[in-house]
Design an enzyme around this catalytic site. Structure first.
Site, PDB file in Angstrom:
ATOM      1  N   SER A  90       0.825  -1.207   0.000  1.00  0.00           N
ATOM      2  CA  SER A  90       0.000   0.000   0.000  1.00  0.00           C
ATOM      3  C   SER A  90       0.869   1.272   0.000  1.00  0.00           C
ATOM      4  O   SER A  90       1.741   1.415  -0.842  1.00  0.00           O
ATOM      5  CB  SER A  90      -0.956  -0.023   1.192  1.00  0.00           C
ATOM      6  OG  SER A  90      -1.935   0.985   1.089  1.00  0.00           O
ATOM      7  N   ASP A 125      -8.931  -4.310  -6.817  1.00  0.00           N
ATOM      8  CA  ASP A 125      -8.592  -3.142  -5.999  1.00  0.00           C
ATOM      9  C   ASP A 125      -8.817  -1.889  -6.833  1.00  0.00           C
ATOM     10  O   ASP A 125      -8.143  -1.689  -7.844  1.00  0.00           O
ATOM     11  CB  ASP A 125      -7.144  -3.242  -5.541  1.00  0.00           C
ATOM     12  CG  ASP A 125      -6.658  -2.002  -4.807  1.00  0.00           C
ATOM     13  OD1 ASP A 125      -7.501  -1.203  -4.357  1.00  0.00           O
ATOM     14  OD2 ASP A 125      -5.426  -1.837  -4.679  1.00  0.00           O
ATOM     15  N   HIS A 135      -7.198  -4.795  -2.272  1.00  0.00           N
ATOM     16  CA  HIS A 135      -6.040  -3.944  -2.013  1.00  0.00           C
ATOM     17  C   HIS A 135      -4.979  -4.645  -1.170  1.00  0.00           C
ATOM     18  O   HIS A 135      -3.786  -4.485  -1.413  1.00  0.00           O
ATOM     19  CB  HIS A 135      -6.499  -2.657  -1.328  1.00  0.00           C
ATOM     20  CG  HIS A 135      -5.394  -1.673  -1.092  1.00  0.00           C
ATOM     21  ND1 HIS A 135      -4.639  -1.157  -2.124  1.00  0.00           N
ATOM     22  CD2 HIS A 135      -4.905  -1.120   0.054  1.00  0.00           C
ATOM     23  CE1 HIS A 135      -3.730  -0.332  -1.620  1.00  0.00           C
ATOM     24  NE2 HIS A 135      -3.865  -0.286  -0.319  1.00  0.00           N
TER      25      HIS A 135
END
Length: 467
Positions: free
Chosen positions: A193, A391, A444
């Site tokens: 991330s 995502d 994600h």
């Protein structure tokens, strides 16, 4: 021999000073670096069947000023020979406990109970069979400062992209100095991330430190990143991703292309038509779980068991609002138990209420991490970049775009990779020793949504065999 009273007093005073100095030195050393074995944890039945260590590493001129907390789990296979990885969660400011308990560590919260107790009782822990510690020793580190159980006297001054890079590098060399048995192990950096921004910079700083002879040496081999933010312009690909997934109409997509000309981040405030289309686009996705477009978005923090209860209910539907994560409530609940903190050997009085993510006063200094990938590729390090293909926050097509911009030739072209005979995703390998992989049907945090597929992906890549 006669000794005067004044001499005895002077001797006693000097002896007293020596004791004070030694005690001070002992405290300094203890605060500089400390580590403890953890054999049992509240919520888990029986002794832990793996080796867990927690500890602090002091940074800066005065070790008392900055203390980095970490969780270290030895490989359950052959820790003397297996690789060593340092994992940094995203945020910025989310504790690495996210990786340990929710993604690929050996423990997980038991969320498959028929009924989940929301009264504040201690959550139960179970073993995760797809733990990456089956083949790799992992350091889960709480950085930047203010994250998890790491603490500093002046938090604001220590919270920025470059501070995070330097602190992680300093932590690792100090940790290895205290764990010399791992100096020769192959080392990999792992992150996901937001840490796709500082992560590659950390790897490059480690490499540069090795080249100028910093000690101890780090046997750096490569890095892996999950759904990494890289250019900070991921929204430019979020809109074509949303169109490709059927989340916005053909007409809106055509209007966005026409009025915004492909630039959806740095929008000219005078471009009213583009702003109008962007607002409409945001409205279309406002009730969607953008981290995983196939997953529901609930008002409350709900574990899987409660999600199932909602699904079974024909009487009441959950209110769809900006999504919350059940992992926040579970981890906050568990790590704020006094007995849990005692078991983890947390220093009393250093952290008040524990929260999974610390979200304030972080300075964004690195505009994008693309150039770090360029430099690391030139140095020949291996890398694995993987993306959950559902995502919408950091779409896989945005990751493909910057990888393509590296302009390296393709060694093995786009193909499916399999897990238990089924397609688990798609992959491509480049001449700069970079592999890109999608995880089919994942979001994600792919390691959280698809632990079995990601375990297969990781064990193959870390063993340097094709996915």
């Amino acid at each position: 021999m006669h000794i005067s009273l004044s001499s005895m007093i002077a001797y006693s005073f000097c002896h007293f000073l020596i004791i004070i100095v030694l005690l001070g030195l002992a405290i300094f050393i203890q605060l500089g670096t400390s580590r403890s074995k953890v054999e049992v944890l509240p919520g888990f039945e029986g002794p832990l069947p793996f080796k867990l260590e927690t500890g602090y590493v002091g940074l800066g001129e005065s070790h008392n000023d900055m203390q980095v907390f970490y969780y270290f789990i030895k490989s359950e296979n052959d820790p003397e020979k297996d690789p060593l990885m340092l994992w940094l969660s995203g945020g910025p400011g989310c504790s690495s406990i996210s990786g340990l308990l929710f993604q690929f560590g050996p423990l997980a919260f038991d969320t498959d109970l028929e009924e989940y107790d929301e009264t504040g009782s201690l959550p139960n822990l179970i073993l995760r069979p797809q733990s990456w510690t089956k083949v790799c020793s992992i350091i889960f580190v709480d950085l930047p400062f203010g994250t998890g159980f790491s603490y500093a006297k002046n938090l604001t001054a220590q919270r920025s992209d470059w501070k995070l890079v330097h602190h992680t590098h300093q932590f690792l060399r100090k940790w290895l100095s205290d764990h010399p048995e791992f100096i020769s192990n192959e080392f990999y950096m792992g992150a996901d991330s937001y840490s796709g921004i500082p992560g590659p910079a950390i790897v490059l700083e480690i490499s540069n430190g090795n080249e100028i002879g910093l000690q101890p040496p780090i046997n750096l081999q490569g890095y892996l990143l999950g759904n990494p933010i890289t250019t900070r312009k991921e929204k430019n690909h979020k809109i074509p991703f949303a169109h490709g997934m059927g989340l916005i109409s053909d007409e809106l997509y055509a209007s966005l292309q026409r009025n915004c000309r492909g630039e959806y981040v740095d929008i000219d405030s005078r471009n009213e038509l583009c702003s109008r289309d962007i607002n409409y686009f945001e409205e279309c996705l406002s009730k969607l779980n953008v981290e995983h477009i196939l997953k529901p978005c609930y008002k409350d923090d709900l574990p899987k068991a409660r999600e199932a209860q909602w699904r079974r209910s024909l009487i009441q539907e959950p209110q769809l609002v900006p999504c919350k994560h059940y992992e926040d409530s579970l981890s906050n609940q568990w790590l704020n138990y006094e007995n849990v903190r005692k078991s983890l050997n947390i220093r009393e009085g250093t952290i008040g209420k524990w929260e999974r993510c610390y979200k304030t006063d972080f300075e964004n200094q690195i505009s994008n991490s693309f150039e770090f990938h360029v430099n690391l590729s030139a140095k020949g390090y291996r890398s694995l970049i993987f993306s959950g293909d559902h995502d919408a926050l950091v779409p896989f097509i945005s990751t493909q775009a910057w990888i393509r911009a590296l302009n390296y030739s393709i060694v093995e072209d786009w193909r499916p990779w399999l897990q238990q005979g089924q397609v688990a995703g798609y992959t491509r390998t480049y001449s700069n020793r970079m592999s890109f992989a999608t995880v089919k049907g994942s979001g994600h945090i792919a390691t959280q949504y698809n632990p079995e597929e990601c375990f297969t992906m990781f064990t193959r890549w870390i063993a340097n065999v094709p996915l």
